[in-house]
Design a protein around this motif. Structure first.
Motif, mmCIF file in Angstrom:
data_model
loop_
_atom_site.group_PDB
_atom_site.id
_atom_site.type_symbol
_atom_site.label_atom_id
_atom_site.label_comp_id
_atom_site.label_asym_id
_atom_site.label_seq_id
_atom_site.Cartn_x
_atom_site.Cartn_y
_atom_site.Cartn_z
ATOM 1 N N TYR A 158 0.062 8.566 -1.253
ATOM 2 C CA TYR A 158 0.664 9.695 -1.959
ATOM 3 C C TYR A 158 0.086 11.018 -1.458
ATOM 4 C CZ TYR A 158 -3.563 9.771 -4.897
ATOM 5 O OH TYR A 158 -4.863 9.849 -5.350
ATOM 6 N N TYR A 216 -2.698 2.179 -4.340
ATOM 7 C CA TYR A 216 -2.428 3.592 -4.070
ATOM 8 C C TYR A 216 -3.573 4.199 -3.261
ATOM 9 C CZ TYR A 216 1.255 3.195 -7.598
ATOM 10 O OH TYR A 216 2.357 2.824 -8.298
ATOM 11 N N PHE A 249 -3.524 6.898 -10.725
ATOM 12 C CA PHE A 249 -2.677 5.860 -10.162
ATOM 13 C C PHE A 249 -3.375 4.513 -10.303
ATOM 14 C CE2 PHE A 249 -1.134 9.660 -7.962
ATOM 15 C CZ PHE A 249 0.232 9.535 -8.143
ATOM 16 N N GLU A 258 -7.147 10.008 -8.035
ATOM 17 C CA GLU A 258 -7.066 8.568 -7.778
ATOM 18 C C GLU A 258 -7.056 7.751 -9.074
ATOM 19 O OE1 GLU A 258 -10.086 7.310 -5.117
ATOM 20 O OE2 GLU A 258 -9.352 8.517 -3.432
ATOM 21 N N SER A 288 -3.772 0.859 -9.682
ATOM 22 C CA SER A 288 -3.359 -0.195 -8.760
ATOM 23 C C SER A 288 -3.221 -1.518 -9.511
ATOM 24 C CB SER A 288 -4.372 -0.339 -7.625
ATOM 25 O OG SER A 288 -4.459 0.857 -6.863
ATOM 26 N N GLU A 343 0.849 -1.192 0.000
ATOM 27 C CA GLU A 343 0.000 0.000 0.000
ATOM 28 C C GLU A 343 0.888 1.246 0.000
ATOM 29 O OE1 GLU A 343 -4.109 -1.324 2.154
ATOM 30 O OE2 GLU A 343 -2.470 -0.716 3.463
ATOM 31 N N ILE A 344 0.777 2.006 -1.076
ATOM 32 C CA ILE A 344 1.565 3.236 -1.231
ATOM 33 C C ILE A 344 0.628 4.428 -1.094
ATOM 34 C CG2 ILE A 344 2.982 4.599 -2.806
ATOM 35 C CD1 ILE A 344 3.903 1.964 -4.054
ATOM 36 N N ASP A 382 -4.862 7.964 -1.393
ATOM 37 C CA ASP A 382 -4.681 9.420 -1.365
ATOM 38 C C ASP A 382 -4.634 9.914 0.083
ATOM 39 O OD1 ASP A 382 -4.554 12.092 -1.809
ATOM 40 O OD2 ASP A 382 -6.451 12.252 -2.899
ATOM 41 N N ILE A 385 5.455 3.109 -10.263
ATOM 42 C CA ILE A 385 5.239 4.481 -9.782
ATOM 43 C C ILE A 385 5.641 5.492 -10.852
ATOM 44 C CG2 ILE A 385 5.951 6.203 -8.072
ATOM 45 C CD1 ILE A 385 6.368 3.852 -6.110
#
Length: 442
Positions: free
Chosen positions: A55, A75, A67, A64, A69, A52-53, A77, A130
């Motif tokens: 940003y 990803y 990005f 959203e 996934s 889980e990244i 927010d 990324i």
């Protein structure tokens, strides 16, 4: 000849009766398959972990939807929380990393100012994902600024699928080329491994008999040359028996795999199967179809030709190098003394592997590949790597003849070292001593 046959028989029986030889003959294929299965399992388990990244977008450019996934990356927010608070959350171990997108005056500066913070160094695939998401969004905005219609560019993209044929009409593909690379590489690496294993086995046998002084009794009845050749051929015979057993086991495995992956999936649309289970079964069927396609493509490879050439080059390469190993064993009093002589023997094998890995795969019919597939010290490995790509019979024949004549020359030289060194004790041999032994006429 009778004495030579007796030595071959003695070496062969001593080898095949060895408990470790019997165990490894039947256990090696199982270990190899188990290791492959373990690597696949561990890779799958590693991929199952979702990273889980979070940003923080201070630029206000990203959303959203920008990005994408994947199965392993998600990803989230955290722009409203702020960078410092978000970094604390990640440091506590709740998330994998923080992607910081600062506010900049231009897209060029922004592209160079994006930051990623994580506790551990991220993998290349993670960073590629990324960067791909960030670059795609920035590229889209730049195209709008330049007045370029992105939709038209997307529509203009056409992906070609070029069919490959040779002049005889045989069709090829990227998959079959990949399989050729894989089969050639495996054959080359296996041959190198077996040459080293059985060659050093001959060397250890010579050293053991020399240190125990049994050799003095043996050579009172047979010539040193007969003894050396008997050891080489006896060990080679044991190796061929091992190959035959492995071939039978792999053939049985192939039959079982074909039966398993060739299952009839025509009844998957049956109304008696729940929809969720049907989808799962269809996915398994699709995977099995891919595996079945791979098996079909493998069957198109010159496997019979490759098998017989593997046997020939194994015997040729093994006997060539075993002669050198036997000479080294005769020249020293212990295995620790062999190190100074091992490197010149091992270098051609290592060179052959590197040539195969970096040259044959890229251009199997290029001048470097062709030359090294005819040099006898490297041809057993390099030629095997070239065979799946199609090599003319005259090239193979020339390579074989050069290997045979070189083997005879090396055996003649090694026999001279062997007959003198086998009775030398207490003195550490040097290259100068080996040269003197080669020049002895009696």
């Amino acid at each position: 000849m009778k004495k030579l046959l007796l030595i071959i028989q003695r070496e062969f029986i001593a080898k095949v009766r060895n408990k470790s030889f019997i165990i490894m003959t039947f256990l090696s294929p199982v270990i190899a398959i188990a290791m492959i299965a373990l690597v696949v399992f561990l890779t799958k388990k590693n991929d199952d972990k979702i990273k889980e990244i979070v940003y923080v977008d201070s630029s206000g450019i990203f959303s959203e939807d920008d990005f994408k996934s994947t199965e392993n990356l998600k990803y989230i927010d955290f722009t409203k929380l702020g960078l410092e608070a978000t970094k604390k959350e990640v440091e506590e171990g709740k998330y994998y990393g923080v992607l910081n997108i600062p506010k900049m005056d231009s897209l060029e500066l922004l592209a160079k100012s994006v930051e990623f913070f994580s506790k551990d160094t991220p993998g290349m695939s993670t960073m590629d994902n990324i960067e791909s998401n960030v670059n795609q969004k920035l590229r889209s905005i730049k195209m709008q600024q330049l007045g370029i219609d992105e939709d038209k560019i997307a529509l203009s993209r056409i992906k070609s699928n070029i069919k490959m044929f040779n002049f005889s009409g045989e069709e090829s593909s990227k998959l079959i080329n990949g399989l050729k690379i894989g089969v050639g590489a495996i054959a080359g690496y296996l041959l190198m491994m077996f040459v080293i294993i059985y060659g050093t086995s001959v060397m250890r046998s010579v050293i053991e008999e020399k240190t125990s002084r049994i050799i003095e009794v043996i050579i009172s009845s047979v010539k040193p040359f007969q003894l050396m050749m008997g050891k080489i051929i006896g060990n080679a015979s044991a190796g061929l028996v091992q190959f035959m057993v492995w071939g039978i086991l792999l053939l049985l495995l192939n039959v079982v795999a074909s039966q398993f992956f060739g299952m009839d999936m025509s009844d998957l649309n049956s109304t008696n199967i729940p929809s969720e289970q049907a989808e799962a079964i269809k996915q398994v069927a699709a995977d099995n179809g891919k595996v079945q396609l791979i098996f079909q493509e493998i069957s198109k490879l010159p496997l019979v030709k490759l098998f017989f050439l593997f046997i020939f080059y194994f015997l040729g390469g093994y006997m060539l190098y075993s002669s050198l190993f036997a000479a080294v064993g005769a020249a020293v009093d212990s295995e620790t003394d062999t190190q100074q002589f091992m490197m010149p023997i091992m270098l051609p094998l290592m060179l052959a592997v590197y040539v195969g890995a970096f040259t044959v795969i890229d251009d199997p019919h290029g001048p470097v590949s062709v030359i090294f597939s005819h040099i006898p010290l490297t041809s057993p490995i390099v030629m095997l790597m070239r065979v799946p790509f199609g090599v003319a019979w005259w090239e193979i024949l020339v390579s074989m003849l050069i290997l045979i004549f070189t083997f005879l020359a090396i055996v003649w030289i090694a026999a001279k070292i062997y007959r003198v060194g086998i009775l030398m004790y207490g003195k550490k041999a040097t290259y100068k001593d080996l040269w003197k032994w080669i020049r002895y006429t009696n």
